[in-house]
Design a protein around this motif. Structure first.
Motif: not given
Length: 200
Positions: A133-134, A152, A157, A161, A164-165
């Motif tokens: 996910k990162y 996104a 997402i 998010t 932040s990732r």
């Protein structure tokens, strides 16, 4: 020339026009997939990306963003079944980079110059070991050149998010550069997280 969204819409009644999107974006998708899983699998992933997109074209919502981001999201999902090959590709690219002593674009985002072969290898190892996910967010930004809204859309997402990732991925790779190994970085990152939680 019709817009991408118009082509998707027209293709619902005229399927053949969908081919225009392949002409526009096949090279882009291929370059991105080659960067992540190598040429061995890039052809298959690229072809499958457009097949899936064609099959799901009725679900495309132009209000949510661009066709290019939608395609990159499909490709990213399809590449998950090639996780081992992706790790090998990343490490192989790092080896070539180290031999040439040339920094790679994905690390320019970190503000760190990667001149030492050992450092390149450590960063590549950390990148390969990042949770998907990162890594997906980082590579969509660095290699697919998508902005936050595009990422996104691609990953379905929230934009927050994505931010932040991406920050987490960059922080982890910076820690590797400073700490000397992926394991040291994981330990240090755990300390940072613990301090942050304690402060809250």
């Amino acid at each position: 020339m019709n817009s991408d969204s118009e082509i998707v819409l027209r293709s619902l009644s005229e399927p053949a026009v969908f081919g225009a999107l392949y002409e526009r974006y096949a090279d882009l998708v291929y370059r991105y997939t080659t960067s992540r899983v190598g040429q061995t699998f890039a052809d298959d992933v690229t072809s499958e990306t457009f097949l899936v997109a064609f099959q799901r074209r009725r679900a495309f919502d132009p209000e949510r963003g661009q066709v290019s981001a939608w395609l990159m999201g499909i490709a990213t999902t399809l590449m998950k079944k090639h996780a081992r090959e992706e790790a090998r590709t990343i490490r192989s690219a790092a080896a070539e980079l180290a031999a040439a002593s040339v920094p790679t674009d994905v690390f320019e985002q970190l503000g760190t110059r990667l001149d030492a072969a050992a450092l390149v290898g450590r960063i590549a190892d950390a990148l390969a070991r990042l949770p998907a996910k990162y890594r997906d967010v980082l590579l969509l930004h660095a290699w697919a050149d998508l902005d936050y809204p595009g990422i996104a859309q691609a990953l379905d997402i929230p934009v927050g998010t994505v931010a932040s990732r991406l920050n987490r991925a960059r922080t982890t790779l910076r820690a590797v550069a400073e700490a000397g190994s992926p394991r040291d970085a994981e330990v240090e990152h755990g300390r940072v997280d613990a301090r942050a939680q304690h402060a809250q």
